[in-house]
Write a protein that holds these residues in place. Structure first.
Motif, PDB file in Angstrom:
ATOM      1  N   PRO A  29       0.802  -1.230   0.000  1.00 22.85           N
ATOM      2  CA  PRO A  29       0.000   0.000   0.000  1.00 22.85           C
ATOM      3  C   PRO A  29       0.833   1.277   0.000  1.00 22.85           C
ATOM      4  O   PRO A  29       0.554   2.214  -0.756  1.00 22.85           O
ATOM      5  N   ALA A  30       1.865   1.340   0.842  1.00 19.35           N
ATOM      6  CA  ALA A  30       2.714   2.537   0.883  1.00 19.35           C
ATOM      7  C   ALA A  30       3.489   2.701  -0.413  1.00 19.35           C
ATOM      8  O   ALA A  30       3.663   3.818  -0.916  1.00 19.35           O
ATOM      9  N   SER A  31       3.931   1.581  -0.977  1.00 13.22           N
ATOM     10  CA  SER A  31       4.667   1.635  -2.246  1.00 13.22           C
ATOM     11  C   SER A  31       3.768   2.127  -3.366  1.00 13.22           C
ATOM     12  O   SER A  31       4.189   2.937  -4.208  1.00 13.22           O
ATOM     13  N   TYR A  32       2.528   1.637  -3.394  1.00 15.04           N
ATOM     14  CA  TYR A  32       1.571   2.094  -4.412  1.00 15.04           C
ATOM     15  C   TYR A  32       1.347   3.596  -4.281  1.00 15.04           C
ATOM     16  O   TYR A  32       1.222   4.308  -5.292  1.00 15.04           O
ATOM     17  N   ALA A  33       1.261   4.091  -3.041  1.00 18.11           N
ATOM     18  CA  ALA A  33       1.021   5.525  -2.824  1.00 18.11           C
ATOM     19  C   ALA A  33       2.198   6.351  -3.329  1.00 18.11           C
ATOM     20  O   ALA A  33       2.007   7.422  -3.916  1.00 18.11           O
ATOM     21  N   PRO A  44      -4.095  13.365  -0.207  1.00 21.78           N
ATOM     22  CA  PRO A  44      -4.179  12.127   0.570  1.00 21.78           C
ATOM     23  C   PRO A  44      -5.081  11.081  -0.070  1.00 21.78           C
ATOM     24  O   PRO A  44      -4.973   9.892   0.226  1.00 21.78           O
ATOM     25  N   GLY A  45      -5.954  11.521  -0.996  1.00 25.64           N
ATOM     26  CA  GLY A  45      -6.821  10.589  -1.701  1.00 25.64           C
ATOM     27  C   GLY A  45      -6.070   9.650  -2.635  1.00 25.64           C
ATOM     28  O   GLY A  45      -6.638   8.660  -3.127  1.00 25.64           O
ATOM     29  N   LEU A  46      -4.789   9.935  -2.864  1.00 25.08           N
ATOM     30  CA  LEU A  46      -3.987   9.045  -3.720  1.00 25.08           C
ATOM     31  C   LEU A  46      -3.885   7.645  -3.138  1.00 25.08           C
ATOM     32  O   LEU A  46      -3.592   6.696  -3.863  1.00 25.08           O
ATOM     33  N   VAL A  47      -4.123   7.519  -1.834  1.00 21.54           N
ATOM     34  CA  VAL A  47      -4.035   6.205  -1.211  1.00 21.54           C
ATOM     35  C   VAL A  47      -5.108   5.264  -1.760  1.00 21.54           C
ATOM     36  O   VAL A  47      -4.946   4.038  -1.736  1.00 21.54           O
ATOM     37  N   GLU A  48      -6.217   5.844  -2.266  1.00 20.96           N
ATOM     38  CA  GLU A  48      -7.302   5.019  -2.781  1.00 20.96           C
ATOM     39  C   GLU A  48      -7.351   4.972  -4.296  1.00 20.96           C
ATOM     40  O   GLU A  48      -8.139   4.230  -4.874  1.00 20.96           O
ATOM     41  N   SER A  49      -6.525   5.773  -4.952  1.00 11.51           N
ATOM     42  CA  SER A  49      -6.581   5.821  -6.411  1.00 11.51           C
ATOM     43  C   SER A  49      -5.317   5.221  -7.014  1.00 11.51           C
ATOM     44  O   SER A  49      -4.278   5.148  -6.360  1.00 11.51           O
ATOM     45  N   GLU A 105       8.516   5.700  14.488  1.00  8.74           N
ATOM     46  CA  GLU A 105       7.267   6.169  15.090  1.00  8.74           C
ATOM     47  C   GLU A 105       6.304   5.047  15.451  1.00  8.74           C
ATOM     48  O   GLU A 105       5.194   5.306  15.893  1.00  8.74           O
ATOM     49  N   GLU A 106       6.728   3.796  15.243  1.00  6.58           N
ATOM     50  CA  GLU A 106       5.923   2.634  15.621  1.00  6.58           C
ATOM     51  C   GLU A 106       4.536   2.624  14.981  1.00  6.58           C
ATOM     52  O   GLU A 106       3.540   2.262  15.600  1.00  6.58           O
ATOM     53  N   LYS A 107       4.480   3.041  13.707  1.00  4.78           N
ATOM     54  CA  LYS A 107       3.220   3.033  12.969  1.00  4.78           C
ATOM     55  C   LYS A 107       3.231   1.909  11.938  1.00  4.78           C
ATOM     56  O   LYS A 107       4.288   1.522  11.444  1.00  4.78           O
ATOM     57  N   ASP A 108       2.050   1.412  11.615  1.00  3.87           N
ATOM     58  CA  ASP A 108       1.914   0.370  10.595  1.00  3.87           C
ATOM     59  C   ASP A 108       1.724   1.047   9.239  1.00  3.87           C
ATOM     60  O   ASP A 108       0.661   1.610   8.964  1.00  3.87           O
ATOM     61  N   ILE A 109       2.745   0.996   8.408  1.00  4.60           N
ATOM     62  CA  ILE A 109       2.691   1.705   7.129  1.00  4.60           C
ATOM     63  C   ILE A 109       1.811   1.005   6.095  1.00  4.60           C
ATOM     64  O   ILE A 109       1.701   1.472   4.970  1.00  4.60           O
ATOM     65  N   ALA A 110       1.166  -0.090   6.500  1.00  6.74           N
ATOM     66  CA  ALA A 110       0.167  -0.712   5.628  1.00  6.74           C
ATOM     67  C   ALA A 110      -1.212  -0.093   5.836  1.00  6.74           C
ATOM     68  O   ALA A 110      -2.136  -0.351   5.058  1.00  6.74           O
ATOM     69  N   GLU A 111      -1.356   0.742   6.858  1.00  7.77           N
ATOM     70  CA  GLU A 111      -2.654   1.335   7.168  1.00  7.77           C
ATOM     71  C   GLU A 111      -2.880   2.618   6.373  1.00  7.77           C
ATOM     72  O   GLU A 111      -1.997   3.479   6.287  1.00  7.77           O
ATOM     73  N   ASP A 112      -4.080   2.748   5.819  1.00  9.88           N
ATOM     74  CA  ASP A 112      -4.402   3.896   4.966  1.00  9.88           C
ATOM     75  C   ASP A 112      -4.223   5.226   5.682  1.00  9.88           C
ATOM     76  O   ASP A 112      -3.748   6.199   5.081  1.00  9.88           O
TER      77      ASP A 112
END
Length: 199
Positions: free
Chosen positions: A91-95, A142-147, A121-128
């Motif tokens: 997901p992060a790579s696609y973004a 930020p809408g690029l995450v869904e497009s 930062e202990e965040k899950d970079i797979a999360e939108d």
């Protein structure tokens, strides 16, 4: 204009420790960067490597020592065993791919923000939501995450094939348009010297 193909994985701690030095070097020499996130876990067995979980104890111990040394050199915060690693890098790579196609923001800042989210930062970079925050912070929609998911998936797969065909076997990996190859954030100084015509 000099061109650099930048192969990296958002799961790579060494890519994180590169910080924004590649962007600084490229700006110094007027070079253009193409960001090519790729599936490093799929690349390892295809290029003579092994997945981290399958590596010999001596290699894992050395990797940890080297991470500590490299972190100290750049004075960056890092969690050597982050809570969300490994996670789904797609997901992060696609973004990042979608942002590169869209333009208008700071791609280096976006990439580093995602890496920092994982390694400091202990965040899950797979999360939108994590990806949206990184996109917005770097000046992208930020809408690029869904497009662009289909294009992202196709490019991500193509980046892997291109990486293997180009001699890439780790991350970060930098290849100039003269096919000069530099593996590792600790080779950025060499890339800088090469672009200056000194090596």
């Amino acid at each position: 204009m000099t061109h650099i193909d930048y192969y990296f994985s958002v799961l790579s701690p060494f890519t994180y420790l590169a910080g924004t030095r590649l962007e600084e070097i490229a700006a110094k020499h007027g070079a253009e960067i193409t960001y090519r996130p790729f599936d490093i876990m799929a690349a390892f067995p295809r290029t003579g490597g092994a997945l981290p979980k399958d590596r010999h104890k001596s290699r894992l111990e050395y990797r940890m020592q080297e991470l500590k040394r490299q972190r100290a050199k750049v004075d960056m915060p890092i969690n050597f065993r982050p809570a969300h690693w490994p996670t789904n890098a797609a997901p992060a790579s696609y973004a990042i791919i979608a942002a590169q196609n869209a333009g208008g923001g700071d791609l280096g800042a976006l990439t580093h923000s995602i890496l920092r989210a994982c390694w400091a930062e202990e965040k899950d970079i797979a999360e939108d939501d994590v990806i949206r925050e990184a996109l917005s912070g770097a000046g992208f929609d930020p809408g690029l995450v869904e497009s662009g998911l289909l294009t992202g998936a196709e490019t991500y797969g193509a980046n892997l094939e291109r990486a293997v065909d180009s001699g890439v076997f780790g991350a970060p990996f930098y290849i100039t348009d003269q096919d000069e190859r530099f593996w590792g954030q600790d080779r950025l100084e060499d890339l800088d010297l090469h672009l200056a015509g000194k090596i």
